[in-house]
Design a protein around this motif. Sequence first.
Motif, mmCIF file in Angstrom:
data_model
loop_
_atom_site.group_PDB
_atom_site.id
_atom_site.type_symbol
_atom_site.label_atom_id
_atom_site.label_comp_id
_atom_site.label_asym_id
_atom_site.label_seq_id
_atom_site.Cartn_x
_atom_site.Cartn_y
_atom_site.Cartn_z
ATOM 1 N N GLU A 4 -40.647 -0.455 104.977
ATOM 2 C CA GLU A 4 -40.742 -0.571 106.436
ATOM 3 C C GLU A 4 -39.690 0.298 107.115
ATOM 4 O O GLU A 4 -39.951 0.904 108.166
ATOM 5 C CB GLU A 4 -40.566 -2.032 106.848
ATOM 6 C CG GLU A 4 -41.735 -2.927 106.445
ATOM 7 C CD GLU A 4 -41.421 -4.388 106.595
ATOM 8 O OE1 GLU A 4 -40.344 -4.720 107.165
ATOM 9 O OE2 GLU A 4 -42.230 -5.231 106.140
ATOM 10 N N ILE A 5 -38.499 0.373 106.533
ATOM 11 C CA ILE A 5 -37.438 1.202 107.102
ATOM 12 C C ILE A 5 -37.793 2.681 106.982
ATOM 13 O O ILE A 5 -37.660 3.457 107.936
ATOM 14 C CB ILE A 5 -36.107 0.900 106.392
ATOM 15 C CG1 ILE A 5 -35.676 -0.530 106.696
ATOM 16 C CG2 ILE A 5 -35.025 1.899 106.809
ATOM 17 C CD1 ILE A 5 -34.520 -1.007 105.851
ATOM 18 N N ALA A 11 -32.431 -3.387 110.402
ATOM 19 C CA ALA A 11 -33.631 -3.956 109.783
ATOM 20 C C ALA A 11 -33.293 -4.717 108.509
ATOM 21 O O ALA A 11 -33.871 -5.780 108.229
ATOM 22 C CB ALA A 11 -34.641 -2.848 109.488
ATOM 23 N N THR A 32 -40.187 4.259 109.513
ATOM 24 C CA THR A 32 -39.743 4.611 110.865
ATOM 25 C C THR A 32 -39.497 6.111 111.004
ATOM 26 O O THR A 32 -39.349 6.612 112.124
ATOM 27 C CB THR A 32 -38.457 3.845 111.248
ATOM 28 O OG1 THR A 32 -37.392 4.218 110.365
ATOM 29 C CG2 THR A 32 -38.685 2.340 111.160
ATOM 30 N N GLY A 69 -32.821 -1.187 116.043
ATOM 31 C CA GLY A 69 -33.857 -0.296 115.553
ATOM 32 C C GLY A 69 -33.453 0.535 114.351
ATOM 33 O O GLY A 69 -34.281 1.261 113.809
ATOM 34 N N SER A 70 -32.198 0.441 113.919
ATOM 35 C CA SER A 70 -31.739 1.227 112.777
ATOM 36 C C SER A 70 -32.158 0.578 111.468
ATOM 37 O O SER A 70 -32.503 -0.605 111.403
ATOM 38 C CB SER A 70 -30.215 1.368 112.813
ATOM 39 O OG SER A 70 -29.595 0.107 112.576
#
Length: 293
Positions: free
Chosen positions: A55-56, A154, A59, A149-150
């Motif tokens: 998921e990270i 997360a 981004t 948001g980093s």
Amino acid sequence: MDEFERHGIAVVEGRDAAARALRSPELTSDPGLGSPSVLLRDGDGHARVRGVLREIIATLEPFPDAVRADVETVVDALGTSFDLVRDFARPVAGLVTAAVLGVPLDDVFLDHLEATTANLDVFGGTDRQGQASAFRLSVQLSRAPAEPGSGLAALRAAHAAGRLDDDELAINPVVLAHAAYENSLNFLASAGLSLASGVARTSARDLAAEICPARYVLRFGSEGPVAISLTDGLPFGLGRHACPGSGVALAEAEIALRALADVLSGGCRVEDVRWKTHPVFRGLASARVLVSV
């Protein structure tokens, strides 16, 4: 090969055999050490941690315009004399790793990241410097402010939600940083050397298969450890442990190598080419490029 033999590690080579081994349910990435690292486990625990890391990484898909601009700025500023590792591959890989984590990374951090050996000392257990560097980075990241948001934010959110335990939160930010940095560093420098040496330009994916900066991965079976070769067209692996960041890595490489090709378009020569001697990672130690004026 001598290094593997010294530690009693069998070797699987050839694309078909390596692909079967990478997909085999009889071979595991877990050496039985109870490690919280996503690299050294299998089953539900591996899938759970990998899901958070994926998921990270997502981004950065598609590759952010701001990071693209930063990469191009680094390459455009290389000048007429530069080292492919120190001045090109290291800052580009560092920029993208910083973007994955969402925190700035200085040269001291990158030095320790290069000393960290992830899962590669598991068969020897003697790399105290690498272990110390990994621990230092774990502490540093645990104390770093996490911007909303980093990637680091997360990871902490996943911990708060019960998706990561305390040990997994401590070690996997370092695993993520090492994965984003080490292979990119080695690949970009080696691919840059191909460009500077006049080798015809191919796609980043083709270059990754040709250069393959991580030459082997370790698995464990009933008859002991196995080193599976990735050098026959499997640079990102296969199966449940296939590299989840391959898309980001290829986008990073296309941007950086295209910019480097522009810098080298008028001609150049290469001096003082030195290679690393690590049994698993293939990469340059240094290579100086002198651009024709």
